[in-house]
Design an enzyme around this catalytic site. Structure first.
Site, PDB file in Angstrom:
ATOM      1  N   HIS A  71       0.843  -1.196   0.000  1.00  0.00           N
ATOM      2  CA  HIS A  71       0.000   0.000   0.000  1.00  0.00           C
ATOM      3  C   HIS A  71       0.879   1.247   0.000  1.00  0.00           C
ATOM      4  O   HIS A  71       0.703   2.150  -0.816  1.00  0.00           O
ATOM      5  CB  HIS A  71      -0.926  -0.013   1.215  1.00  0.00           C
ATOM      6  CG  HIS A  71      -1.574   1.304   1.503  1.00  0.00           C
ATOM      7  ND1 HIS A  71      -2.634   1.783   0.773  1.00  0.00           N
ATOM      8  CD2 HIS A  71      -1.298   2.264   2.421  1.00  0.00           C
ATOM      9  CE1 HIS A  71      -2.986   2.973   1.237  1.00  0.00           C
ATOM     10  NE2 HIS A  71      -2.191   3.295   2.230  1.00  0.00           N
ATOM     11  N   ASP A 110       6.233  21.467 -26.785  1.00  0.00           N
ATOM     12  CA  ASP A 110       6.219  20.147 -26.165  1.00  0.00           C
ATOM     13  C   ASP A 110       7.288  20.138 -25.085  1.00  0.00           C
ATOM     14  O   ASP A 110       7.895  21.166 -24.800  1.00  0.00           O
ATOM     15  CB  ASP A 110       6.494  19.040 -27.210  1.00  0.00           C
ATOM     16  CG  ASP A 110       5.902  17.695 -26.769  1.00  0.00           C
ATOM     17  OD1 ASP A 110       6.118  17.313 -25.599  1.00  0.00           O
ATOM     18  OD2 ASP A 110       5.215  17.040 -27.571  1.00  0.00           O
ATOM     19  N   TRP A 118       7.458  -0.032   3.709  1.00  0.00           N
ATOM     20  CA  TRP A 118       7.877   0.720   2.519  1.00  0.00           C
ATOM     21  C   TRP A 118       9.264   1.307   2.722  1.00  0.00           C
ATOM     22  O   TRP A 118       9.940   1.642   1.758  1.00  0.00           O
ATOM     23  CB  TRP A 118       6.867   1.824   2.180  1.00  0.00           C
ATOM     24  CG  TRP A 118       7.008   3.083   2.976  1.00  0.00           C
ATOM     25  CD1 TRP A 118       6.455   3.347   4.181  1.00  0.00           C
ATOM     26  CD2 TRP A 118       7.771   4.254   2.618  1.00  0.00           C
ATOM     27  NE1 TRP A 118       6.812   4.602   4.604  1.00  0.00           N
ATOM     28  CE2 TRP A 118       7.622   5.183   3.666  1.00  0.00           C
ATOM     29  CE3 TRP A 118       8.562   4.609   1.517  1.00  0.00           C
ATOM     30  CZ2 TRP A 118       8.235   6.442   3.646  1.00  0.00           C
ATOM     31  CZ3 TRP A 118       9.169   5.865   1.516  1.00  0.00           C
ATOM     32  CH2 TRP A 118       8.997   6.761   2.570  1.00  0.00           C
ATOM     33  N   SER A 140      12.660   6.272 -13.905  1.00  0.00           N
ATOM     34  CA  SER A 140      11.574   6.993 -14.549  1.00  0.00           C
ATOM     35  C   SER A 140      11.477   8.422 -14.018  1.00  0.00           C
ATOM     36  O   SER A 140      11.373   9.375 -14.791  1.00  0.00           O
ATOM     37  CB  SER A 140      10.267   6.236 -14.323  1.00  0.00           C
ATOM     38  OG  SER A 140       9.164   7.077 -14.508  1.00  0.00           O
ATOM     39  N   SER A 141      11.559   8.585 -12.692  1.00  0.00           N
ATOM     40  CA  SER A 141      11.465   9.945 -12.142  1.00  0.00           C
ATOM     41  C   SER A 141      12.643  10.792 -12.566  1.00  0.00           C
ATOM     42  O   SER A 141      12.497  11.994 -12.776  1.00  0.00           O
ATOM     43  CB  SER A 141      11.460   9.966 -10.625  1.00  0.00           C
ATOM     44  OG  SER A 141      10.669   9.016 -10.108  1.00  0.00           O
ATOM     45  N   HIS A 144      13.422  11.918   3.388  1.00  0.00           N
ATOM     46  CA  HIS A 144      12.815  13.162   3.837  1.00  0.00           C
ATOM     47  C   HIS A 144      12.630  14.129   2.670  1.00  0.00           C
ATOM     48  O   HIS A 144      11.525  14.624   2.479  1.00  0.00           O
ATOM     49  CB  HIS A 144      13.467  13.814   5.049  1.00  0.00           C
ATOM     50  CG  HIS A 144      12.629  14.983   5.436  1.00  0.00           C
ATOM     51  ND1 HIS A 144      11.487  14.865   6.174  1.00  0.00           N
ATOM     52  CD2 HIS A 144      12.664  16.258   5.015  1.00  0.00           C
ATOM     53  CE1 HIS A 144      10.872  16.029   6.213  1.00  0.00           C
ATOM     54  NE2 HIS A 144      11.569  16.898   5.523  1.00  0.00           N
ATOM     55  N   GLU A 191      12.146  13.304  -0.202  1.00  0.00           N
ATOM     56  CA  GLU A 191      11.055  12.674  -0.951  1.00  0.00           C
ATOM     57  C   GLU A 191       9.690  13.147  -0.460  1.00  0.00           C
ATOM     58  O   GLU A 191       8.785  13.371  -1.262  1.00  0.00           O
ATOM     59  CB  GLU A 191      11.164  11.147  -0.847  1.00  0.00           C
ATOM     60  CG  GLU A 191       9.931  10.369  -1.287  1.00  0.00           C
ATOM     61  CD  GLU A 191       9.703  10.341  -2.800  1.00  0.00           C
ATOM     62  OE1 GLU A 191      10.631  10.727  -3.548  1.00  0.00           O
ATOM     63  OE2 GLU A 191       8.602   9.946  -3.212  1.00  0.00           O
ATOM     64  N   TYR A 199       8.912  15.943   0.532  1.00  0.00           N
ATOM     65  CA  TYR A 199       8.659  17.257  -0.068  1.00  0.00           C
ATOM     66  C   TYR A 199       8.432  17.143  -1.564  1.00  0.00           C
ATOM     67  O   TYR A 199       7.713  17.953  -2.152  1.00  0.00           O
ATOM     68  CB  TYR A 199       9.770  18.245   0.303  1.00  0.00           C
ATOM     69  CG  TYR A 199       9.558  18.631   1.738  1.00  0.00           C
ATOM     70  CD1 TYR A 199       8.533  19.504   2.076  1.00  0.00           C
ATOM     71  CD2 TYR A 199      10.267  18.029   2.756  1.00  0.00           C
ATOM     72  CE1 TYR A 199       8.232  19.784   3.384  1.00  0.00           C
ATOM     73  CE2 TYR A 199       9.982  18.301   4.080  1.00  0.00           C
ATOM     74  CZ  TYR A 199       8.969  19.175   4.393  1.00  0.00           C
ATOM     75  OH  TYR A 199       8.666  19.429   5.696  1.00  0.00           O
ATOM     76  N   SER A 224      -1.664  26.871  -5.477  1.00  0.00           N
ATOM     77  CA  SER A 224      -1.358  28.280  -5.737  1.00  0.00           C
ATOM     78  C   SER A 224      -1.894  28.739  -7.085  1.00  0.00           C
ATOM     79  O   SER A 224      -1.965  29.936  -7.350  1.00  0.00           O
ATOM     80  CB  SER A 224       0.155  28.521  -5.701  1.00  0.00           C
ATOM     81  OG  SER A 224       0.675  28.120  -4.470  1.00  0.00           O
ATOM     82  N   HIS A 280      15.213  13.007  11.983  1.00  0.00           N
ATOM     83  CA  HIS A 280      14.006  13.084  12.828  1.00  0.00           C
ATOM     84  C   HIS A 280      13.149  11.824  12.673  1.00  0.00           C
ATOM     85  O   HIS A 280      12.216  11.630  13.437  1.00  0.00           O
ATOM     86  CB  HIS A 280      13.195  14.366  12.578  1.00  0.00           C
ATOM     87  CG  HIS A 280      12.582  14.484  11.217  1.00  0.00           C
ATOM     88  ND1 HIS A 280      12.454  15.692  10.581  1.00  0.00           N
ATOM     89  CD2 HIS A 280      12.054  13.573  10.369  1.00  0.00           C
ATOM     90  CE1 HIS A 280      11.869  15.502   9.407  1.00  0.00           C
ATOM     91  NE2 HIS A 280      11.619  14.227   9.260  1.00  0.00           N
ATOM     92  N   HIS A 281      13.467  10.978  11.703  1.00  0.00           N
ATOM     93  CA  HIS A 281      12.781   9.693  11.593  1.00  0.00           C
ATOM     94  C   HIS A 281      13.459   8.630  12.455  1.00  0.00           C
ATOM     95  O   HIS A 281      13.040   7.485  12.461  1.00  0.00           O
ATOM     96  CB  HIS A 281      12.765   9.223  10.139  1.00  0.00           C
ATOM     97  CG  HIS A 281      11.960  10.124   9.251  1.00  0.00           C
ATOM     98  ND1 HIS A 281      10.615   9.980   9.074  1.00  0.00           N
ATOM     99  CD2 HIS A 281      12.311  11.217   8.533  1.00  0.00           C
ATOM    100  CE1 HIS A 281      10.162  10.930   8.267  1.00  0.00           C
ATOM    101  NE2 HIS A 281      11.182  11.690   7.919  1.00  0.00           N
ATOM    102  N   THR A 308       7.001  26.849   5.510  1.00  0.00           N
ATOM    103  CA  THR A 308       5.694  26.229   5.281  1.00  0.00           C
ATOM    104  C   THR A 308       4.596  27.160   5.780  1.00  0.00           C
ATOM    105  O   THR A 308       3.556  27.336   5.131  1.00  0.00           O
ATOM    106  CB  THR A 308       5.610  24.862   5.989  1.00  0.00           C
ATOM    107  OG1 THR A 308       6.802  24.136   5.709  1.00  0.00           O
ATOM    108  CG2 THR A 308       4.422  24.070   5.505  1.00  0.00           C
ATOM    109  N   LYS A 320       3.799  29.923   3.402  1.00  0.00           N
ATOM    110  CA  LYS A 320       2.905  29.522   2.307  1.00  0.00           C
ATOM    111  C   LYS A 320       1.453  29.554   2.748  1.00  0.00           C
ATOM    112  O   LYS A 320       0.596  30.117   2.067  1.00  0.00           O
ATOM    113  CB  LYS A 320       3.249  28.111   1.833  1.00  0.00           C
ATOM    114  CG  LYS A 320       4.590  28.078   1.201  1.00  0.00           C
ATOM    115  CD  LYS A 320       4.763  26.796   0.447  1.00  0.00           C
ATOM    116  CE  LYS A 320       5.811  26.970  -0.601  1.00  0.00           C
ATOM    117  NZ  LYS A 320       5.333  27.560  -1.809  1.00  0.00           N
ATOM    118  N   ARG A 363       1.948   0.962  15.084  1.00  0.00           N
ATOM    119  CA  ARG A 363       1.556   0.829  13.685  1.00  0.00           C
ATOM    120  C   ARG A 363       2.032  -0.518  13.140  1.00  0.00           C
ATOM    121  O   ARG A 363       2.833  -1.187  13.780  1.00  0.00           O
ATOM    122  CB  ARG A 363       2.112   1.993  12.856  1.00  0.00           C
ATOM    123  CG  ARG A 363       3.627   2.020  12.761  1.00  0.00           C
ATOM    124  CD  ARG A 363       4.144   3.329  12.181  1.00  0.00           C
ATOM    125  NE  ARG A 363       4.150   3.321  10.725  1.00  0.00           N
ATOM    126  CZ  ARG A 363       5.031   3.994   9.975  1.00  0.00           C
ATOM    127  NH1 ARG A 363       5.983   4.718  10.551  1.00  0.00           N
ATOM    128  NH2 ARG A 363       4.969   3.958   8.673  1.00  0.00           N
TER     129      ARG A 363
END
Ligand code: HEM
Ligand SMILES: [Cu+2]
Lengths: 533, 184
Positions: free
Chosen positions: A85, A114, A150, A177-178, A261, A263, A265, A276, A310-311, A336, A339, A458
């Site tokens: 998931h 293009d 994950w 791909s990315s 991390h 990622e 963002y 926006s 922080h993880h 943040t 924004k 979890r």
């Protein structure tokens, strides 16, 4: 999202360059297409299919958690579900959807004919389904799909069976791909803007994607390196993370979060760009603080490289390091906050209307902020040691990813679909989709804050009895949320097939080059660049 | 493809490749940081400082033994619990039997619970320092000689020493690669 071949047929509102370069028909057209609109649609359809795939897994997870004890799954299959998931939602839904928006919108917003490298663009998309097949196919292999989370931590990820190797390969492919997509986006934005369209005049969506693409190029290769090391530890006897040979599993966490991390963002900056674009349209006011939005996005991206641990507060680190990562994480809340302030200020005293895209955008601002606040709570090292790996973290990242990233995607689809397909979507159904989603989403994830604070861990299929009620509430919410996405499917299919003709401008307050084109946007656009004053 | 685009492409590909290399460079880089700041240092653990016995305190030691699933050995501690004073020199024994019909090289990796006790567990002699080769059916008793440093946090009353034996065969085959790795 529409079948552009079909849009092609509507000659009643055809525009100058309609007739030439007719694409080949049938399957070959989609396999060989180098047209940014086709590729954008492919990404979005892929993302939608994956949304229902990974969403079904989520419903199975929630059904199992409706009661304590084991009803529908065994623990190993349950862990396969949570792992897949997560992987599919991140790499198969959110990221491809944003790439779809980028492909459709960036050339239209910049006045470019293009993307810079159309052939590479085709490859970037078509290797994605291959990765999807590797991931989904591993459910059928002996031992089932990966069940290590994950985050792919060793030692679990260096112990499992063949599906672990396939998943690592899939991660390589999705990363490639990315990277190809990002190279395309950066080059298009830097080199192919219409004359007069300076960087600081670009729509914010292009800015957020430019910065996201740089983040991808900087971090995806690091992820590729990390999973390559997992692969060699598994198969070629190296010991990067294998304790038996002198390696260190915690090392993997440091490298992984150095990627992951930034990622998170990557998963939210394009959302900032979409929102926006939408809020000024429906507030009928220009975006408040454009330049500060650009600087805030850039500083979020830069700061995201120095907060990874922080993880990992609970793996053990010296107090000085904990303090550093705690304060640097809190620092990210400042840009943040800028924004959120700017979005609210844009709406302030605007003449607002509340069509579906705007509703999703407003819900984004409110609910993403809740996710940001729970992030700040988790950033406090002593608090995180209590909350780490509990449902509080699950609540946090679903507020930023579901009501953040996913809601922005819904908002963007409702906003641009009339331009892409030439038809207005069904506003009544859109409103139903919105209200059921926003209510369902809060019923699923709000109780998880309390479950986490009460200590429910979890990634477990069973739990202590006192957690039952809140889990039942969450499960009911999950089914409301899940099934209301079928409304979205109906809305999209209806608008792709027909409906009220959209005007060229579509929205009264819409500004930007894409709205100067006819609706649906012709197959070839801006073959001669427009001039921006 | 215009010349400008090709140039941008070239630069971005270089960045991508550099970042791929950077991912690998992070491994020695993190080890260096730990070394420089003294975090997690393995050398520290095997050094015995001049200790004094703290007779006012008792600490319960628990011993645990595991083998990795792929290793057909039986491995157990000869004593599961021991009460000692911090600072006291202690010797315990483990026993290992090779149940297979061929010689196998294995190596034990220690771990400690709670983790913060690791820094105070000073091993002087341990079978885990070197790989052990056991002939088919061979049984061996192996000692561990250690001191629990008296500076250990007085709130820790129980320390668990746990070993896991791993099969070294896959490692030995790839020893060339192993030598490239920094040792933590
Ligand atoms: C103000 C901004 C934010 C702060 C301060 C923040 C802080 C944190 C912290 C401290 C954790 C670790 C919790 C733990 O594992 O114990 C965490 C987890 C997480 N955050 Fe955030 N966060 C923020 C925004 C975001 C955004 C924007 C996203 C994604 C769109 C995000 C996605 C995640 C995810 C996916 C996890 C869980 C990773 C896992 O362990 O599986 N966060 N966040
Ligand atoms: Cu983070």
């Amino acid at each position: 999202m529409t079948d552009a071949a079909h849009a092609h047929g509507h000659d009643d509102h055809s525009h100058g360059d309609h007739g030439h370069h007719a694409p080949p028909s049938g399957m070959m057209r989609w396999l060989t297409t180098t047209n940014h609109k086709d590729i954008g649609s492919l990404y979005l359809w892929f993302s939608l299919i994956m949304l229902f795939t990974a969403g079904s897994m989520a419903l199975l997870i929630r059904a199992e958690l409706f009661q304590p004890g084991l009803q529908l799954t065994n623990p190993d299959f349950f862990n396969q579900l949570t792992t897949m998931h997560g992987l599919i939602m991140i790499f198969g839904v959110i990221m491809p959807a944003f790439s779809g928006f980028a492909n459709w919108q960036i050339p239209l917003m910049l006045g470019a004919p293009d993307m810079a490298f159309p052939r590479m663009n085709n490859w970037a998309f078509w290797i994605l389904p291959v990765a999807g097949v590797l991931l989904m196919g591993s459910f059928l292999l002996p031992g089932g799909a990966v069940a290590g989370g994950w985050t792919m931590y060793p030692p679990l990820f260096i112990q499992g069976g063949i599906s672990y190797d396939l998943t690592i390969l899939a991660v390589h492919i999705m990363g490639l791909s990315s990277i190809m997509g990002s190279i395309n986006i950066i080059t298009t934005i830097l080199n192919m803007r219409a004359p007069g369209l300076t960087l600081m005049k670009m729509p914010l969506f292009c800015w957020t994607w430019l910065i996201t693409a740089y983040l991808l190029i900087a971090t995806m290769p690091v992820l590729a390196g990390a999973v390559t090391m997992l692969l060699t530890d598994r198969n070629f006897g190296t010991s990067f993370f294998n304790a038996a040979g002198g390696g260190d599993p915690v090392m993997f966490q440091h490298i992984f979060w150095f990627f992951a991390h930034p990622e998170v963002y990557i998963l939210i900056l394009p959302a900032f760009g979409i929102v926006s674009s939408i809020i000024p349209t429906f507030a009928r006011k220009p975006l408040f603080g454009y330049a500060s939005m650009v600087y805030a996005t850039a500083s979020i991206a830069i700061l995201s490289f120095i907060v990874w641990a922080h993880h990992m507060f609970s793996v053990g680190m010296p107090a000085a390091a904990q303090l550093f990562f705690m304060f640097s994480t809190m620092l990210i809340a400042v840009p943040t906050g800028v924004k959120v302030f700017n979005w609210v200020a844009t709406m302030w005293k605007g003449s607002m209307t509340f069509e579906t895209p705007m509703l999703f955008a407003i819900a984004f601002v409110c609910l993403f902020t809740i996710g940001g606040f729970s992030g700040l709570v988790l950033a406090i090292a002593p608090v995180d040691i209590q909350l780490h790996d509990t449902y509080y973290v699950v609540a946090h990242f679903h507020y930023v990813l579901v009501s953040g990233a996913l809601f922005s995607i819904f908002a963007g689809i409702y906003y641009w679909l009339p331009k892409w397909s030439g038809h207005m979507y069904d506003e009544t159904l859109g409103k139903w989709h919105f209200w059921l989603s926003v209510i369902g989403m809060n019923i699923v994830f709000f109780p998880m804050h309390f479950l986490g604070l009460a200590g429910m861990p979890r990634r477990i299929p069973d739990y202590a009895l006192q957690f039952t009620e809140f889990n039942q509430i969450a499960t009911v919410g999950a089914f409301i949320f899940g099934f209301s996405q079928l409304i979205f499917l109906v809305v999209v299919l209806k608008a792709a097939r027909g409906g009220v003709k959209a005007t060229d401008r579509v929205w009264e307050g819409a500004e930007g080059l894409e709205w100067t084109l006819p609706s649906p946007a012709p197959y070839h656009t801006f073959e001669t660049a427009p001039v921006v004053k | 493809m215009s010349a400008g685009n090709a140039k941008t492409l070239g630069k971005l590909v270089v960045v991508t490749l550099l970042m791929f290399g950077f991912g690998f460079a992070l491994v020695p880089f993190y080890y260096k940081i730990c070394e420089a700041t003294g975090i997690n240092s393995g050398a520290e653990q095997s050094l015995v400082k001049n200790t004094q016995i703290d007779t006012r305190r008792w600490v319960t030691l628990e011993f645990d033994a595991n083998t990795n699933t792929s290793l057909p050995w039986r491995f157990k501690p000869l004593q599961t619990r021991l009460k000692v004073h911090p600072g006291q020199l202690v010797q315990v024994e483990y026993e290992v039997i090779n149940n297979s019909d061929h010689a196998i090289v294995g190596q034990a990796v220690p771990s400690y619970g709670p983790a913060r006790a690791a820094a105070f567990f000073k091993k002087i002699e341990c079978f885990c320092f070197t790989p052990q080769t056991l002939a088919a059916g061979e049984r061996r008793r192996m000692p561990v000689l250690f001191v629990l440093d008296h500076a250990m946090d007085p709130e820790v009353h129980t320390v668990t020493l746990s070993y896991t034996f791993f099969d070294m065969a896959p490692k030995a085959a790839a020893s060339g690669l192993r030598n490239l790795m920094p040792h933590g």
